[in-house]
Motif scaffolding. Structure first.
Motif, PDB file in Angstrom:
ATOM      1  N   GLN A 241      12.343 -40.831 -10.754  1.00 33.46           N
ATOM      2  CA  GLN A 241      12.279 -42.285 -10.630  1.00 33.46           C
ATOM      3  C   GLN A 241      12.082 -42.933 -11.997  1.00 33.46           C
ATOM      4  O   GLN A 241      12.680 -43.977 -12.306  1.00 33.46           O
ATOM      5  N   LEU A 242      11.254 -42.325 -12.827  1.00 27.18           N
ATOM      6  CA  LEU A 242      11.063 -42.863 -14.173  1.00 27.18           C
ATOM      7  C   LEU A 242      12.355 -42.792 -14.980  1.00 27.18           C
ATOM      8  O   LEU A 242      12.683 -43.710 -15.733  1.00 27.18           O
ATOM      9  N   LEU A 243      13.089 -41.685 -14.815  1.00 25.44           N
ATOM     10  CA  LEU A 243      14.375 -41.568 -15.526  1.00 25.44           C
ATOM     11  C   LEU A 243      15.331 -42.675 -15.074  1.00 25.44           C
ATOM     12  O   LEU A 243      15.996 -43.319 -15.903  1.00 25.44           O
ATOM     13  N   VAL A 260      14.921 -42.574 -22.773  1.00 27.51           N
ATOM     14  CA  VAL A 260      15.699 -41.942 -21.708  1.00 27.51           C
ATOM     15  C   VAL A 260      15.689 -40.427 -21.871  1.00 27.51           C
ATOM     16  O   VAL A 260      15.535 -39.671 -20.890  1.00 27.51           O
ATOM     17  N   ILE A 261      15.822 -39.969 -23.126  1.00 28.91           N
ATOM     18  CA  ILE A 261      15.792 -38.521 -23.385  1.00 28.91           C
ATOM     19  C   ILE A 261      14.425 -37.950 -23.000  1.00 28.91           C
ATOM     20  O   ILE A 261      14.311 -36.864 -22.416  1.00 28.91           O
ATOM     21  N   GLN A 262      13.376 -38.694 -23.301  1.00 29.78           N
ATOM     22  CA  GLN A 262      12.036 -38.255 -22.908  1.00 29.78           C
ATOM     23  C   GLN A 262      11.933 -38.101 -21.384  1.00 29.78           C
ATOM     24  O   GLN A 262      11.371 -37.123 -20.869  1.00 29.78           O
ATOM     25  N   ALA A 263      12.468 -39.067 -20.669  1.00 26.96           N
ATOM     26  CA  ALA A 263      12.427 -39.002 -19.210  1.00 26.96           C
ATOM     27  C   ALA A 263      13.254 -37.836 -18.677  1.00 26.96           C
ATOM     28  O   ALA A 263      12.875 -37.179 -17.700  1.00 26.96           O
ATOM     29  N   GLU A 264      14.404 -37.555 -19.303  1.00 22.40           N
ATOM     30  CA  GLU A 264      15.212 -36.413 -18.892  1.00 22.40           C
ATOM     31  C   GLU A 264      14.465 -35.098 -19.118  1.00 22.40           C
ATOM     32  O   GLU A 264      14.535 -34.174 -18.288  1.00 22.40           O
ATOM     33  N   ALA A 265      13.761 -34.984 -20.225  1.00 24.87           N
ATOM     34  CA  ALA A 265      12.958 -33.782 -20.484  1.00 24.87           C
ATOM     35  C   ALA A 265      11.847 -33.637 -19.448  1.00 24.87           C
ATOM     36  O   ALA A 265      11.540 -32.519 -18.994  1.00 24.87           O
ATOM     37  N   GLN A 266      11.270 -34.786 -19.065  1.00 25.03           N
ATOM     38  CA  GLN A 266      10.228 -34.744 -18.037  1.00 25.03           C
ATOM     39  C   GLN A 266      10.793 -34.245 -16.713  1.00 25.03           C
ATOM     40  O   GLN A 266      10.162 -33.464 -15.997  1.00 25.03           O
ATOM     41  N   ALA A 268      13.361 -32.214 -16.340  1.00 21.14           N
ATOM     42  CA  ALA A 268      13.623 -30.776 -16.490  1.00 21.14           C
ATOM     43  C   ALA A 268      12.335 -29.964 -16.345  1.00 21.14           C
ATOM     44  O   ALA A 268      12.312 -28.913 -15.687  1.00 21.14           O
ATOM     45  N   ASN A 269      11.271 -30.453 -16.951  1.00 22.17           N
ATOM     46  CA  ASN A 269       9.992 -29.741 -16.840  1.00 22.17           C
ATOM     47  C   ASN A 269       9.484 -29.741 -15.402  1.00 22.17           C
ATOM     48  O   ASN A 269       8.946 -28.734 -14.911  1.00 22.17           O
ATOM     49  N   ALA A 270       9.640 -30.863 -14.719  1.00 21.69           N
ATOM     50  CA  ALA A 270       9.188 -30.946 -13.330  1.00 21.69           C
ATOM     51  C   ALA A 270      10.008 -30.023 -12.439  1.00 21.69           C
ATOM     52  O   ALA A 270       9.477 -29.411 -11.496  1.00 21.69           O
ATOM     53  N   ALA A 274       8.496 -27.007 -10.199  1.00 19.04           N
ATOM     54  CA  ALA A 274       8.737 -26.892  -8.764  1.00 19.04           C
ATOM     55  C   ALA A 274       9.313 -25.522  -8.412  1.00 19.04           C
ATOM     56  O   ALA A 274       8.943 -24.927  -7.385  1.00 19.04           O
ATOM     57  N   LEU A 275      10.219 -25.029  -9.242  1.00 18.84           N
ATOM     58  CA  LEU A 275      10.778 -23.701  -9.010  1.00 18.84           C
ATOM     59  C   LEU A 275       9.696 -22.630  -9.112  1.00 18.84           C
ATOM     60  O   LEU A 275       9.624 -21.711  -8.280  1.00 18.84           O
TER      61      LEU A 275
END
Length: 532
Positions: A241-243, A260-266, A268-270, A274-275
């Motif tokens: 949602q932040l992205l 936006v790049i920061q949000a994309e990294a977030q 990916a980390n999430a 989850a995995l």
């Protein structure tokens, strides 16, 4: 001891919502930016693959199933039966032994004198002997009864009975008066096996108790892993949602490409978190199933377990002094060690008995009888003349009439000169007994420290849950503040992401602290009953 509900001896709390003594429930941020909504532990379901069956299971259901089908416990339940046969083998030493011998013998000897009764002497012998022997379990004495019979037919011209029947009955009893009187090796072995039966029962009880503990720990670990999946999914939804929000803001010129790049990294980390949570869930479900399956073909292996019991929190009432008293009296490992000390005491007693001089009193009484046709000859080598017909019954009648009794009474003594192996065995037994005493004292000390530590762990984990709740509440307030600042453009993208990550970490920490507290309660109850 804990003042809490016990199921099969374990202090676990059942079927309740996450509202407990700590006050507010765990909460999670709505994936839509701007609000924080409550998140209740227990509403999450495990991931279900296509074709899999979702199997609801309470903690009590899991414990009952494990006690019924667990393969290791099934195997352990055979040990008392095996020990019964070991005990029967030790008791068999004192059961009567019946022996029977039947023999045929034909012997021909060449003679060298006319007084031998012929040029060659042939004897045909038939024997039938029976004996009964018994070792006494109360005094170490040995009782024996023998009934011997023989029939001899010969061509010896000097024999007056042909065929001749010889029968005898013998009774004998040997009683040790010093060594072996109070206790001998056979009676010591029997006492040892009787004690060993109690030890095997204690081992089975301990294995069942430990299995209950293992099931409960695995059950709550599985429940926690399911909650972790849900928490990570919410974290992923927040990141996504932040992205999306940053992408819209970039188009409006209110955000930079870096945000936006920061949000994309977030995101990916999430996704990775989850995995990892799902991987951990699979491993914990397999760990629980391993305790609950009765074989590779059990249908539960392909099902998905949904642990429906929910953890609740109560203010622990820990009485460590009472728990120590209970543990010292009832813990299975201490009881086993005390039984081992009894075995060492038996070994010490038999070593003392064996060290004494050997002094045996033997009493015997026998009766003999002879029967068969009786002949006489008028001169040397003359023709035999039957003077009295007879047979096997004549010998038996002579025994009944006690025509030829024999009795004997003797004392037999022996003692080694020089090095005495039994004296060395006694010294060794005394040292082993002392060693077992020290081992018991050491084990009792270990139990005191273990129970004390477990009681303190209950209190400490309760405080940790409270601290984790306060940390989570602070994280919720921080996220709400950062959201408000972010909406008006005061907070940066990095600050909001950091606050959201802190909230996720706080939720996981509170959940783990609650599970740790439940496990601490279970461990405190367990260490009062079993070791390990």
């Amino acid at each position: 001891m804990m003042k809490s509900t016990r199921s099969l001896g374990w202090a676990f709390l059942t079927a309740a919502a996450s509202y407990g003594a700590l006050g507010a429930p765990l909460v999670a941020q709505d994936p839509v930016l701007g609000e924080v909504e409550p998140y209740v532990v227990g509403e999450a379901l495990p991931p279900v693959e296509d074709g899999a069956t979702l199997t609801p299971m309470s903690l009590q259901d899991a414990i009952d199933r494990a006690l019924e089908v667990n393969l290791n416990l099934q195997s352990a339940r055979l040990n008392p039966d095996i020990q019964e046969f070991n005990l029967a083998s030790a008791e068999a030493v004192f059961t009567p032994t019946l022996s029977t011998t039947f023999g045929l013998n034909n012997q021909t000897q060449l003679t060298t004198s006319q007084l031998d009764g012929g040029a060659s002497i042939t004897n045909e012998r038939t024997t039938f002997n029976t004996s009964l022997a018994k070792v006494m379990s109360w005094s170490g004495g040995r009782l024996a009864a023998n009934f011997n019979n023989s029939r001899v037919e010969t061509n010896n011209s000097f024999i007056t009975r042909n065929p001749s029947y010889n029968s005898s009955v013998n009774f004998s009893f040997t009683q040790p008066l010093l060594a072996g009187f109070r206790l001998d090796n056979q009676r010591a072995a029997l006492q040892t096996q009787q004690i060993q039966s109690d030890i095997v029962d204690l081992q089975l009880r301990a294995q069942a108790e430990n299995l209950i503990n293992d099931v409960s720990v695995a059950y709550w670990a599985l429940r926690a892993s399911i909650e972790q999946i849900e928490i990570q999914r919410l974290s992923l939804a927040q990141a996504q949602q932040l992205l999306a929000e940053n992408q819209v803001r970039e188009q409006l010129g209110r955000a930079t490409e870096f945000e936006v790049i920061q949000a994309e990294a977030q995101v990916a980390n999430a996704e990775q978190a989850a995995l990892n949570a799902e991987i951990q869930w699979r491993n914990r479900e397999l760990a629980l199933k391993q305790l609950l399956l009765d074989g590779a073909g059990d249908p539960l292996l392909g099902a998905t377990i949904n642990p429906i019991d929910l953890p609740t929190l109560t203010d622990p009432q820990v009485d460590i002094d009472s728990a120590i008293e209970t543990a010292l009296a009832d813990r299975t490992d201490l009881l086993q060690q005390r039984e081992q000390l009894r075995i060492s005491d038996v070994n010490l007693d038999v070593s003392k008995s064996n060290k004494l001089p050997t002094l045996d009193l033997t009493a015997s009484y026998s009766l003999q009888g002879i029967g068969g046709d009786q002949f006489r000859r008028d001169d040397l080598g003359g023709a035999p003349i039957l003077i009295a017909p007879g047979g096997y019954g004549d010998g038996l009648q002579a025994i009944i009439d006690r025509d030829a009794p024999t009795w004997n009474l003797s004392l037999n003594a022996s003692y080694p000169i020089g090095t005495n192996a039994q004296a060395a065995a006694l010294e060794r037994a005394q040292l082993q007994f002392r060693q077992q005493e020290l081992a018991l004292r050491s084990q009792e000390l270990g139990v005191v420290t273990q129970v004390t530590s477990a009681g303190l762990a209950v209190q400490n984990t309760f405080l940790q849950v409270q601290a984790a709740q306060r940390s989570r509440e602070a994280s919720e307030q921080n996220v709400a503040a950062e959201l408000a600042r972010f909406d008006v453009g005061v907070a940066t993208n990095f600050e909001l992401v950091t606050a959201q990550n802190s909230l996720t970490t706080a939720r996981l920490s509170e959940l783990q602290a609650l599970i740790n507290h439940l496990n601490a309660i279970a461990e405190f109850e367990r260490v009062q009953r079993v070791g390990g």
